[in-house]
Design a protein around this motif. Structure first.
Motif, short mmCIF file in Angstrom:
data_model
loop_
_atom_site.label_atom_id
_atom_site.label_comp_id
_atom_site.label_asym_id
_atom_site.label_seq_id
_atom_site.Cartn_x
_atom_site.Cartn_y
_atom_site.Cartn_z
N THR A 121 -76.20 -56.25 -1.25
CA THR A 121 -74.94 -56.12 -1.98
C THR A 121 -73.76 -56.69 -1.22
O THR A 121 -72.62 -56.59 -1.68
N SER A 122 -74.01 -57.27 -0.06
CA SER A 122 -72.93 -57.87 0.72
C SER A 122 -73.44 -59.14 1.38
O SER A 122 -74.51 -59.16 1.98
N ALA A 123 -72.67 -60.21 1.26
CA ALA A 123 -73.05 -61.48 1.89
C ALA A 123 -72.81 -61.45 3.39
O ALA A 123 -73.39 -62.23 4.14
N LYS A 124 -71.94 -60.52 3.85
CA LYS A 124 -71.58 -60.46 5.25
C LYS A 124 -72.40 -59.43 6.02
O LYS A 124 -72.66 -59.59 7.20
N THR A 125 -72.77 -58.36 5.36
CA THR A 125 -73.43 -57.25 6.03
C THR A 125 -74.80 -57.02 5.43
O THR A 125 -74.92 -56.52 4.31
N ALA A 126 -75.85 -57.39 6.17
CA ALA A 126 -77.21 -57.25 5.66
C ALA A 126 -77.60 -55.79 5.48
O ALA A 126 -78.50 -55.47 4.71
N GLY A 127 -76.93 -54.89 6.19
CA GLY A 127 -77.23 -53.48 6.07
C GLY A 127 -76.81 -52.87 4.74
O GLY A 127 -77.23 -51.79 4.38
N GLN A 128 -75.93 -53.59 4.01
CA GLN A 128 -75.51 -53.12 2.69
C GLN A 128 -76.59 -53.51 1.68
O GLN A 128 -76.61 -54.63 1.17
N ILE A 129 -77.50 -52.60 1.40
CA ILE A 129 -78.62 -52.92 0.51
C ILE A 129 -78.75 -51.87 -0.59
O ILE A 129 -78.16 -50.78 -0.50
N TYR A 130 -79.52 -52.23 -1.59
CA TYR A 130 -79.72 -51.37 -2.75
C TYR A 130 -81.16 -51.53 -3.20
O TYR A 130 -81.65 -52.64 -3.40
N ILE A 131 -81.89 -50.40 -3.34
CA ILE A 131 -83.28 -50.42 -3.78
C ILE A 131 -83.34 -49.70 -5.12
O ILE A 131 -83.28 -48.46 -5.16
N PRO A 132 -83.42 -50.43 -6.22
CA PRO A 132 -83.34 -49.80 -7.55
C PRO A 132 -84.35 -48.67 -7.76
O PRO A 132 -83.98 -47.60 -8.27
N SER A 133 -85.60 -48.87 -7.39
CA SER A 133 -86.62 -47.84 -7.65
C SER A 133 -86.32 -46.55 -6.91
O SER A 133 -86.49 -45.45 -7.45
N VAL A 134 -85.85 -46.67 -5.67
CA VAL A 134 -85.50 -45.48 -4.90
C VAL A 134 -84.26 -44.81 -5.49
O VAL A 134 -84.19 -43.58 -5.62
N ASN A 135 -83.28 -45.61 -5.87
CA ASN A 135 -82.04 -45.08 -6.43
C ASN A 135 -82.29 -44.25 -7.69
O ASN A 135 -81.82 -43.11 -7.81
N TRP A 136 -83.06 -44.82 -8.64
CA TRP A 136 -83.27 -44.11 -9.90
C TRP A 136 -84.18 -42.91 -9.73
O TRP A 136 -83.99 -41.88 -10.39
N ALA A 137 -85.18 -43.01 -8.84
CA ALA A 137 -86.04 -41.85 -8.58
C ALA A 137 -85.24 -40.70 -7.98
O ALA A 137 -85.39 -39.54 -8.38
N LEU A 138 -84.35 -41.03 -7.03
CA LEU A 138 -83.49 -40.01 -6.44
C LEU A 138 -82.57 -39.40 -7.49
O LEU A 138 -82.38 -38.17 -7.53
N MET A 139 -81.99 -40.24 -8.34
CA MET A 139 -81.07 -39.72 -9.35
C MET A 139 -81.76 -38.73 -10.27
O MET A 139 -81.23 -37.64 -10.54
N VAL A 140 -82.96 -39.08 -10.74
CA VAL A 140 -83.69 -38.18 -11.64
C VAL A 140 -83.97 -36.85 -10.96
O VAL A 140 -83.73 -35.77 -11.53
#
Length: 645
Positions: free
Chosen positions: A353-372
């Motif tokens: 999610t950031s061109a400058k910071t590789a640590g800024q990441i997003y994993i859709p499957s983990v995100n939605w599983a956590l949300m549920v």
């Protein structure tokens, strides 16, 4: 060292910032004050929001305590000394010295310890402990957002009991909104985390001091003899109270996990100078309030504030709870990446999610599983008080495992003198063991949830690791020796212009994709690259050690690319830097060949049938190696093969 299986289960990245790779994790030149403030915003959200519910639950939770001076002084003393022993001494002073090239966390500690104990008879047990600590983290990452946000918005009922009906819907709305914005990245929002948490800690410490000023005698609770007196006078209640007292130190592991982002000194400075005093002033203030007015037990955190400040305090506390939740969600993404890199998970889709910071990441499957799971928790438990019955087991379990790994570190790597090390380790085991045992009494009332989540994820992680190992062994057994293949194929197959890169999980033998290509197409490219990516058990690999090249003759080359478990593999970028294989690589003249395995039922399976089916399901649903290694989509050829394990 973990091999990235290009053919079926290649791990994804767990990169940190580009600065990290080049400048000591990006914090070598930043001012100490700036890093300390940033750490307050990111690292201390979980432990910082504990005053919302920890003190209340100790008296009015799963095991109720009498609200008298003996127990009030005893609980405050226990909380203070827990913070000193667990957070200050164990994590800040000792464990944070165990950095894996600057990185921390259970998996980084496991990789560090595992590197030195690989050939010891109990090394397998250590690996399983570290994996189980990782599995428990996911249970904690589901409960923390639910309990933090609920605990914050419950202040509405203190302000106006008639508004109690909106607490659960409002909490669900906030959490759903939080998970929906994850794909946008947290870089911009993160810039406000430090100032908001500074405001939060400043407010709660001020409220605490104002309460202490009315009952200054509470300050004597810093003395450990009150904790001892509590246990001597009421041993069973003292033991059971540990199950909720430990809520005051939940989030201590985050200090270690986030060490790579800020460094040990800024985190330690923030804790000792600002966060610890603010938390203790608030807990002392709540205790003083309960001495004066036992009816305030309904919500001692919010009752510290005058009526006119209730709404601002609810807003500030809710923002702090959102920040704490954001930190846990981001932590889940980071831990997932590390687990994939170290070979415990199949590759998943990872968005940067950031061109400058590789640590800024997003994993859709983990995100939605956590949300549920978080929403289910809120709807089922409906209050922070009910959720605290489920909270604590995952945290204390992970802390106990960290102590086990620390024991190996102290005795076998640092080689401390046993007469100093054993008493200190004994204290840690006593404290962590007592907290864990006290939390086990919560199992019937909700503690089963994080344990169930932990065991399910532990099964998935270990099944994937075992399945990958078996697959590599079978593929190695079936592989043709390279010298034999090169000698026969070079003279018999037609050569065509261009470069073919055959990606393989092992740095020996002929890749299945190469054999299938020759069988069906009956041609070989002028330059053939056999490429393996290996993931080291250290976070970063220097540029000089990135590439290993072997010229096999007749236009065949063996390449091994090495990455740390915090780095993002980028095959085209790495190939562009290589000059030892003849002409420079041009992507429009290069084809990438991948192999995808289909598992077949074996007459003598090496794993139980249910586990083999589980592994096959995970294998089918793994993310494409093409996207993971950032291969150009129009230059990839995927060939299938069948395999028995």
């Amino acid at each position: 060292m973990t091999t990235a299986n290009m053919e079926n289960d290649a791990p994804a990245s767990s990169g940190d910032s580009a600065l990290h790779r080049g400048h000591g994790h990006g914090h070598g030149s930043d001012p100490m004050l700036k890093l300390s403030i940033s750490a307050i915003g990111i690292v201390f959200g979980d432990i910082g929001t504990s005053p919302l519910y920890a003190f209340r639950e100790t008296f009015d939770g799963h095991h109720k305590l009498a609200l008298d001076p003996l127990h009030i002084y005893g609980v405050v003393s226990l909380m203070f000394w827990s913070m000193m022993l667990v957070v200050t001494i164990k994590y800040v002073s000792i464990i944070m010295r165990a950095d894996n090239k600057g990185e921390g966390g259970s998996l980084a500690l496991l990789a560090l310890v595992g590197r030195r104990t690989r050939n010891m008879r109990w090394s397998t047990g250590l690996v399983l402990l570290g994996v189980f600590a990782t599995a428990l983290f996911y249970g904690d990452s589901m409960i923390t957002p639910a309990v933090s946000v609920l605990g914050a918005v419950e202040g509405i009922s203190v302000y106006s009991p008639a508004l109690s009906v909106v607490i659960v819907p409002l909490a669900v709305f906030i959490l759903v909104f939080l998970f929906f914005i994850q794909s946008k990245g947290s870089a911009k929002v993160g810039a406000f985390f430090g100032p908001i948490m500074l405001l939060y800690f400043g407010v709660i410490s001020t409220l605490g001091i104002l309460s202490i000023a009315q009952t200054p005698a509470i300050l004597t609770a810093f003395s450990p003899h009150y904790a001892v007196l509590f246990f001597v006078s009421d041993p069973l209640a003292g033991f059971l109270s540990l199950g909720t007292v430990v809520l005051a130190v939940t989030g201590a592991e985050a200090l270690y996990s986030d060490m790579g982002h800020f460094g040990r000194r800024p985190i330690g400075l923030s804790w000792l100078v600002f966060v610890l005093p603010a938390l203790m002033m608030n807990y002392m203030g709540q205790a003083a309030l309960l001495l004066r007015n036992p009816l305030a037990l309904e919500s001692p955190f919010y009752r510290l504030a005058p009526d006119w400040f209730q709404i601002p305090l609810i807003i500030i506390a809710t923002m702090a709870a959102i920040i704490a939740s954001q930190a846990v969600i981001s932590g889940a993404f980071s831990v997932t990446q590390q687990a994939i890199q170290l070979g415990f998970m199949p590759r998943l889709r990872i968005d940067h999610t950031s061109a400058k910071t590789a640590g800024q990441i997003y994993i859709p499957s983990v995100n939605w599983a956590l949300m549920v799971m978080v929403i289910v928790l809120v709807l089922v438990f409906r209050s922070s008080s009910n959720l605290t019955s489920a909270y604590g087991i995952a945290v204390t379990g992970a802390m106990f495992i960290d102590t086990c790994l620390l024991t190996v570190l102290v005795l076998y790597m640092w080689r401390w003198k046993k007469r100093y090390a054993l008493p200190l380790l004994g204290i840690f085991f006593l404290v962590d063991g007592a907290y864990l045992a006290a939390n086990l009494t919560k199992i019937p009332d909700g503690g089963w949830f994080p344990l169930t989540v932990g065991f399910v994820i532990f099964t998935l992680l270990t099944t994937w690791a075992a399945g990958r190992t078996l697959m590599r062994e079978r593929m190695r057994e079936l592989a043709m020796p390279i010298p034999v293949f090169v000698k026969s194929a070079a003279n018999s197959a037609a050569r065509v212009p261009g470069t073919a890169v055959f990606m393989t999980s092992t740095a020996s033998g002929v890749p299945h994709a190469l054999l299938h290509n020759l069988k069906h197409n009956k041609v070989l490219h002028e330059r053939v690259i056999l490429l393996t990516v290996k993931i080291a058990d250290e976070p970063y690999i220097g540029g000089d050690h990135r590439v290993e090249h072997e010229d096999l003759g007749n236009g065949f080359h063996r390449l091994v690319l090495r990455y740390g478990f915090m780095e993002q593999p980028d095959v085209p970028e790495a190939l562009a830097q290589i000059n030892s294989c003849g002409a420079p690589f041009k992507m429009m003249e290069t084809s990438f060949f991948l192999s995808r395995q289909t598992l077949l039922a074996s007459k003598n399976p090496a794993m139980p049938l249910w586990r083999e089916k589980l592994f096959a399901w995970m294998l089918r649903n793994a993310e494409s190696a093409m996207e993971f290694f950032r291969l150009p989509t129009n230059r990839v050829v995927e060939l299938g093969s069948q395999l028995e394990i």
